[in-house]
Design a protein around this motif. Structure first.
Motif, short mmCIF file in Angstrom:
data_model
loop_
_atom_site.label_atom_id
_atom_site.label_comp_id
_atom_site.label_asym_id
_atom_site.label_seq_id
_atom_site.Cartn_x
_atom_site.Cartn_y
_atom_site.Cartn_z
N PRO A 236 0.84 -1.20 0.00
CA PRO A 236 0.00 0.00 0.00
C PRO A 236 0.88 1.25 0.00
CG PRO A 236 0.07 -0.97 2.18
CD PRO A 236 0.76 -1.94 1.27
N SER A 237 0.31 2.37 -0.48
CA SER A 237 1.18 3.52 -0.67
C SER A 237 0.54 4.87 -0.37
CB SER A 237 1.63 3.56 -2.13
OG SER A 237 0.50 3.75 -2.98
N GLY A 238 -0.77 4.92 -0.25
CA GLY A 238 -1.46 6.20 -0.35
C GLY A 238 -1.83 6.40 -1.82
N THR A 239 -2.58 7.48 -2.11
CA THR A 239 -3.11 7.64 -3.46
C THR A 239 -2.10 8.26 -4.42
OG1 THR A 239 -4.05 9.81 -2.91
CG2 THR A 239 -5.45 7.89 -2.57
N ASP A 240 -2.13 7.78 -5.64
CA ASP A 240 -1.33 8.29 -6.76
C ASP A 240 0.16 8.41 -6.42
OD1 ASP A 240 -0.78 9.25 -9.30
OD2 ASP A 240 -1.16 11.34 -8.74
N PRO A 241 0.81 7.30 -6.07
CA PRO A 241 2.26 7.37 -5.83
C PRO A 241 3.01 7.69 -7.11
CG PRO A 241 1.53 5.09 -5.90
CD PRO A 241 0.29 5.94 -5.94
N GLU A 242 3.99 8.57 -7.00
CA GLU A 242 4.74 8.96 -8.19
C GLU A 242 6.22 8.63 -8.09
OE1 GLU A 242 5.32 12.71 -11.24
OE2 GLU A 242 3.92 12.85 -9.58
N VAL A 243 6.82 8.94 -6.95
CA VAL A 243 8.25 8.70 -6.76
C VAL A 243 8.45 8.02 -5.40
CG1 VAL A 243 10.53 9.79 -6.52
CG2 VAL A 243 8.90 10.64 -8.21
N VAL A 244 9.45 7.14 -5.34
CA VAL A 244 9.74 6.42 -4.09
C VAL A 244 11.22 6.54 -3.74
CG1 VAL A 244 7.86 4.76 -4.34
CG2 VAL A 244 10.08 4.26 -5.37
N ALA A 245 11.51 6.38 -2.46
CA ALA A 245 12.88 6.32 -1.95
C ALA A 245 12.93 5.27 -0.85
CB ALA A 245 13.33 7.68 -1.43
N VAL A 246 14.12 4.77 -0.55
CA VAL A 246 14.30 3.71 0.44
C VAL A 246 15.18 4.21 1.57
CG1 VAL A 246 14.94 1.30 0.80
CG2 VAL A 246 14.18 2.03 -1.46
N SER A 247 14.83 3.84 2.80
CA SER A 247 15.62 4.23 3.96
C SER A 247 17.02 3.63 3.91
CB SER A 247 14.92 3.81 5.26
OG SER A 247 14.81 2.40 5.33
N HIS A 248 17.93 4.21 4.69
CA HIS A 248 19.31 3.74 4.70
C HIS A 248 19.42 2.26 5.09
CE1 HIS A 248 20.63 7.79 4.09
NE2 HIS A 248 20.20 8.22 5.26
N ASP A 249 18.53 1.80 5.98
CA ASP A 249 18.60 0.40 6.42
C ASP A 249 17.69 -0.52 5.63
OD1 ASP A 249 16.07 1.08 7.32
OD2 ASP A 249 16.51 0.81 9.45
N GLY A 250 16.97 0.02 4.65
CA GLY A 250 16.14 -0.80 3.78
C GLY A 250 14.83 -1.24 4.38
N THR A 251 14.45 -0.76 5.55
CA THR A 251 13.24 -1.24 6.21
C THR A 251 11.99 -0.44 5.85
OG1 THR A 251 13.60 0.15 8.17
CG2 THR A 251 14.57 -2.08 8.17
N ARG A 252 12.18 0.76 5.28
CA ARG A 252 11.03 1.62 4.99
C ARG A 252 11.15 2.18 3.56
NH1 ARG A 252 12.18 5.66 9.69
NH2 ARG A 252 14.26 4.92 9.12
#
Length: 356
Positions: free
Chosen positions: A130-146
């Motif tokens: 799940p993401s919220g509505t209309d996801p456009e861009v993503v990034a990953v936390s330094h530890d890869g958990t989020r």
């Protein structure tokens, strides 16, 4: 509406272009995807917004070796720190390019919204978070958990737990958030707001938006120096890149790119010496010297370059050229396009991965 990517030392985004007049024309490489296939050791992964899939390019041979079906409107793409997983923003909102009357568009398909999880070892889509509505861009936390998601229609930035798939929290960001990047060496996430002409800084330790910093009109993305000390934010309608001191959160300067430039995607060289900026309809990849904050060169990358990826060794850039359904391969030392690679329909985002 336009798309972005989060650079890291091993998976960075970059753009590139034009041959010098004296150079031979770029080679066009045609390839037939193989199935089944394995992820290449050096791979370029390109999201295709219109065809709803992922083109996998072997960077060594410059050919497409496979395609992975994703879902509706795949755009932003990010790589996990261990280089085993890709996260892709998927959206059920209809495309609404500049100038389109949004009241004439069909209703969004909210069942298609989410973050696709692609396993690079199995080369398949495992699930959609799940993401919220209309996801456009993503990034990953330094530890890869989020995973951090810019939800354009909702004016929100969501934080998604990778293990459970739960949305942990959401932050109100200015209208039309697009670019999202994790600041190196800090527990902060930066998100651009196209409508507000600002970048919002979220402190993950306090769970608050620390501040917003005014930049140019219609900011698209954020790139950082490798040590996280400076942020670079392009303004598509301002023909500038605003440099922000990431420690004081104050504007240092605005780099003037020249009349007619429409900066969109940004990527930092692994050594931090150059910032690369794609310019969409202006067709250029601009090269900025970070020591002087001046444009030192440009390359004509092709039709509307936006997403970009840079090789781990910093020698080659790849630009997603949407209208021509191809990726331009750019020699960053010679500063010219060496070949173009046909991909899917409407290439949008790009990421380079050197497998462990």
């Amino acid at each position: 509406m336009i798309r972005f990517f989060v650079p890291t030392a091993l998976a960075t985004l970059v753009l590139v272009g034009a041959c010098r007049q004296a150079e031979p024309p770029a080679e066009t490489v045609k390839s037939t995807p193989a199935a089944p296939f394995e992820a290449p050791r050096l791979g370029v992964y390109v999201t295709n917004e219109t065809s709803g899939d992922l083109s996998v390019i072997d960077a060594t041979t410059g050919t497409v070796v496979g395609v992975v079906a994703l879902g509706k409107r795949p755009r932003g793409i990010a790589v996990s720190p261990d280089r085993t997983t890709l996260y892709v923003a998927l959206s059920g909102s209809p495309p609404a390019p500049p100038g389109v009357d949004e009241s004439t568009l069909p209703p969004p398909d909210r069942t298609a919204d989410g973050v696709g999880v692609v396993d690079l070892r199995q080369m398949k889509l495992l699930k959609v978070l799940p993401s919220g509505t209309d996801p456009e861009v993503v990034a990953v936390s330094h530890d890869g958990t989020r995973v951090f998601v810019a939800n354009e229609d909702a004016a929100k930035a969501s934080v998604v737990d990778v293990a459970t798939g739960a949305i942990l929290e959401s932050f109100s960001i200015g209208e039309e958030p697009e670019g999202v990047s994790v600041q190196p060496g800090a527990d902060r996430v930066w998100v651009t707001s196209e409508a507000d002409g600002a970048v919002f800084v979220i402190d993950l330790s306090t769970h608050k938006v620390v501040t917003s910093v005014k930049v140019g009109p219609r900011p698209r993305s954020i790139a950082f120096l490798p040590d996280g000390s400076m942020a670079y934010v392009p303004a598509e309608k301002g023909a500038t890149v605003t440099v922000v001191d990431a420690r004081t959160l104050k504007v240092v300067t605005a780099i003037q790119l020249g009349e007619g430039m429409r900066p969109m995607g940004t990527a930092m060289a692994p050594d931090g010496k150059f910032l690369y900026v794609t310019t969409g309809r202006s067709k250029k990849l601009l090269i900025v010297d970070t020591a002087t904050n001046a444009v030192v060169s440009s390359v004509e990358a092709g039709a509307r370059p936006w997403g970009l990826a840079i090789a781990a060794d910093g020698k080659t850039a790849y630009t997603a050229n949407g209208p021509s359904n191809e990726v331009a391969v750019i020699d960053l030392e010679a500063r010219r396009v060496t070949k173009t690679i046909p991909v899917g329909q409407g290439p949008w985002g790009a990421a380079f991965v050197q497998r462990p």
